[in-house]
Design a protein around this motif. Structure first.
Motif, PDB file in Angstrom:
ATOM      1  N   GLN A   7     -28.088-112.926 118.816  1.00  0.00           N
ATOM      2  CA  GLN A   7     -28.911-113.849 118.038  1.00  0.00           C
ATOM      3  C   GLN A   7     -30.103-113.169 117.372  1.00  0.00           C
ATOM      4  OE1 GLN A   7     -28.851-116.817 121.508  1.00  0.00           O
ATOM      5  NE2 GLN A   7     -28.838-118.191 119.754  1.00  0.00           N
ATOM      6  N   HIS A  50     -24.212-112.688 127.210  1.00  0.00           N
ATOM      7  CA  HIS A  50     -24.598-113.885 126.455  1.00  0.00           C
ATOM      8  C   HIS A  50     -23.635-113.976 125.271  1.00  0.00           C
ATOM      9  CE1 HIS A  50     -28.205-116.754 125.823  1.00  0.00           C
ATOM     10  NE2 HIS A  50     -27.299-117.099 124.913  1.00  0.00           N
ATOM     11  N   ASN A  85     -24.607-116.020 130.939  1.00  0.00           N
ATOM     12  CA  ASN A  85     -25.323-117.153 130.388  1.00  0.00           C
ATOM     13  C   ASN A  85     -24.329-118.252 130.048  1.00  0.00           C
ATOM     14  OD1 ASN A  85     -27.688-118.508 128.986  1.00  0.00           O
ATOM     15  ND2 ASN A  85     -26.179-118.454 127.329  1.00  0.00           N
ATOM     16  N   GLU A  86     -24.486-119.417 130.670  1.00  0.00           N
ATOM     17  CA  GLU A  86     -23.724-120.607 130.300  1.00  0.00           C
ATOM     18  C   GLU A  86     -22.217-120.361 130.205  1.00  0.00           C
ATOM     19  OE1 GLU A  86     -25.397-122.493 126.861  1.00  0.00           O
ATOM     20  OE2 GLU A  86     -27.358-122.791 127.788  1.00  0.00           O
ATOM     21  N   GLU A 123     -33.763-121.453 130.206  1.00  0.00           N
ATOM     22  CA  GLU A 123     -33.887-121.888 128.812  1.00  0.00           C
ATOM     23  C   GLU A 123     -34.289-123.352 128.784  1.00  0.00           C
ATOM     24  OE1 GLU A 123     -30.566-121.385 126.110  1.00  0.00           O
ATOM     25  OE2 GLU A 123     -30.188-119.368 126.897  1.00  0.00           O
ATOM     26  N   GLU A 167     -28.491-119.267 115.384  1.00  0.00           N
ATOM     27  CA  GLU A 167     -28.122-120.321 116.326  1.00  0.00           C
ATOM     28  C   GLU A 167     -26.603-120.583 116.255  1.00  0.00           C
ATOM     29  OE1 GLU A 167     -29.261-121.652 118.939  1.00  0.00           O
ATOM     30  OE2 GLU A 167     -27.757-123.216 119.078  1.00  0.00           O
ATOM     31  N   TRP A 168     -25.834-119.554 116.594  1.00  0.00           N
ATOM     32  CA  TRP A 168     -24.378-119.659 116.745  1.00  0.00           C
ATOM     33  C   TRP A 168     -23.731-120.352 115.545  1.00  0.00           C
ATOM     34  CZ3 TRP A 168     -23.902-115.974 119.940  1.00  0.00           C
ATOM     35  CH2 TRP A 168     -24.820-115.789 120.965  1.00  0.00           C
TER      36      TRP A 168
HETATM   37  C1  FCB Z   1     -28.011-122.381 124.597  1.00  0.00           C
HETATM   38  C2  FCB Z   1     -27.745-120.914 124.375  1.00  0.00           C
HETATM   39  C3  FCB Z   1     -28.782-120.214 123.546  1.00  0.00           C
HETATM   40  C4  FCB Z   1     -29.286-121.083 122.422  1.00  0.00           C
HETATM   41  C5  FCB Z   1     -29.668-122.450 122.922  1.00  0.00           C
HETATM   42  C6  FCB Z   1     -30.215-123.367 121.864  1.00  0.00           C
HETATM   43  O1  FCB Z   1     -26.802-123.041 124.820  1.00  0.00           O
HETATM   44  O2  FCB Z   1     -27.667-120.246 125.617  1.00  0.00           O
HETATM   45  O3  FCB Z   1     -28.229-119.005 123.098  1.00  0.00           O
HETATM   46  O4  FCB Z   1     -28.356-121.132 121.419  1.00  0.00           O
HETATM   47  O5  FCB Z   1     -28.580-123.066 123.533  1.00  0.00           O
END
Ligand code: FCB
Length: 477
Positions: free
Chosen positions: A35, A136, A180-181, A382, A435-436
């Motif tokens: 990112q 990530h 991460n997630e 986060e 943002e992805w």
């Molecule tokens: C989370 C992600 C992060 C960012 C936030 C807004 O899901 O871990 O990279 O995009 O959302």
């Protein structure tokens, strides 16, 4: 606080009270490699699934890519100075796997590791603790070509990469997060396909979830064996989940979504078992034949801490009984086996992501993890908000972002007062960034980034956060 999108007032919890956090509470900010770094082809880095995905037409808004992003790879010294100006005590960033182990196999790339050594040294010189996340979302493309996370071998490859990185940096980085997630990697990456690698295969998404957790458990074992003094975690994106109505069917929808969003990770990682009801809900999707003996014990390797990313609540309802019998819910979905559940909004104020602002859901989430799972120190890794920002006379005034963080910090404080062992808060994000699937159209930073000039402008929320850190708490409202 008023939400500009809706003109509605966002309720604050006890907004007039001054609150102090426990001493030693970590005050951080977070970012992720793809990112912010840019420099995608420099010093031996090879493509990840996000390079491929973002170059695929129609996947990322306006065709944006992470090619340059915030150019942090070249500007990290300036960015560390921004952190020091804020008074951050910790900084959470991720390592790009294809930078340190190009292609995802074989020896380390010294130039890639050197970048992170320089970054870590810079942080330490400024008195900022480096918190590393190993994954990530930027899987080396050749590993996806070999089958990606639905394949068990990818977990083994991750362990190699984790060990090689930890061997190089584990002497100066004490806090390590594997993933991460994993929910996003598994269910957005392989289920709905809105994230890289963009596959739409329900069974593959459930297998991916398992192998991500397996990679986590095995990597923690291997890294801890090398340096038992370090601390190891995983970061989960947890949601509060509530039924939209009072019916049993809505309650069941909430049970299912809580299962797929939260418990499918919490139970294996913290209890060493999959929830029985979730297995049953998934029976038409998979028979779990990818789970081997010993996997769950490895996945439940004790954590030193758990990271929680919190943004909002899911409010859900059972399938609409009036919908055509046509199973519209077989469309690509990130809710395998529960594609028919409807997500409803309540008309609360939203951020620029259209996510409803629900700070009580954070208290609920923290208390739930503390009550239902073995005691483990918790960190918010986060929390933050996208809002539309404007530069006026060289300044960015974003009171809504500060108010969002304020109300969520009050929620953190409430949880701590109720006995939850919450030890720190990392704001997402230090900088506006990629943002992805939304590219650069959503701004989460407390620092504005002008992507043309790469100029950074600390927003008013950055000054506000610096004051929170200085006081170790919140001023009266
Ligand atoms: C989370 C992600 C992060 C960012 C936030 C807004 O899901 O871990 O990279 O995009 O959302």
């Amino acid at each position: 606080m008023t939400n500009p999108a809706t003109d509605q007032r966002v309720p604050l919890l006890g907004e007039e009270r001054q609150l102090t956090f426990p001493s030693g509470f970590r005050w951080g900010a977070a970012t992720a490699a793809y990112q912010i770094e840019g420099a995608v082809a420099e010093d031996g880095r090879t493509p990840s699934i996000w390079d491929t995905f973002s170059r695929t037409p129609g996947k990322v808004i306006e065709g944006h890519t992470g090619d340059v992003a915030c150019d942090h790879y070249h500007r990290y010294r300036d960015d560390v100075r921004l952190m020091a100006d804020l008074g951050l005590t910790a900084y959470r960033f991720s390592i790009a796997w294809p930078r340190v182990q190009p292609g995802g196999r074989g020896p380390a790339n010294p130039a890639g590791l050197d970048f992170y050594r320089r970054l870590v040294d810079e942080l330490l010189e400024h008195g900022i603790e480096p918190w590393v996340t190993l994954y990530h979302w930027d899987l080396p493309q050749p590993l996806e070509d070999a089958g990606g996370w639905p394949e068990r071998d990818t977990a083994e490859r991750f362990v190699d990469y984790a060990v090689l990185t930890h061997d190089a940096l584990g002497d100066r980085v004490r806090h390590w997060t594997t993933f991460n997630e994993p929910w996003c990697s598994a269910f957005l990456g392989y289920g709905s396909g809105v994230h890289a690698p963009g596959r739409e295969d329900a069974a593959a998404s459930v297998r991916a979830a398992h192998h991500l957790m397996l990679g986590h458990g095995l990597a923690v074992q291997a890294m801890r064996a090398a340096r038992p003094e370090n601390e190891f975690a995983i970061t989960l994106n947890l949601y509060a989940v509530s039924p939209a109505g009072e019916t049993e069917a809505d309650a069941d929808a909430a049970r299912r979504i809580d299962g797929l969003a939260n418990r499918i990770f919490l139970d294996p990682v913290l209890r060493g078992e999959y929830p029985e009801d979730v297995r049953a809900d998934l029976r038409e999707v998979t028979d779990f034949d990818h789970v081997r003996e010993g996997d769950l014990a490895a996945i439940a390797t004790p954590l030193s801490m758990l990271g929680i990313n919190y943004y909002s609540r899911h409010v859900v309802a059972a399938a609409n009984p009036d919908a055509t019998p046509e199973p519209y819910w077989r469309a690509p979905s990130c809710w395998p086996g529960s594609e028919d559940v409807r997500f409803v909004t309540r008309g609360l104020p939203v951020t620029d992501m259209e996510w409803e602002i629900d700070a009580p859901g954070l208290v609920e989430t923290l208390r739930r993890v503390h009550d239902e799972y073995p005691e483990v120190p918790l960190y918010i890794t986060e929390n933050g908000a996208a809002f539309v920002d404007k530069v006026v006379d060289g300044e960015v005034d974003d009171p809504d972002r500060a108010a969002f963080v304020d109300v969520h910090l009050r929620a953190c404080h409430e949880a701590i007062s109720a006995g939850v062992p919450l030890r720190g808060y990392f704001l997402w994000s230090l900088l506006d960034n990629f943002e992805w699937a939304w590219g650069y159209t959503k701004r989460f930073g407390i620092t504005y980034v002008d992507y043309e000039s790469q100029r950074r402008i600390p927003k008013s929320s950055a000054r506000w956060y610096a004051e929170v850190i200085r006081r170790n708490g919140l001023a009266a409202g």
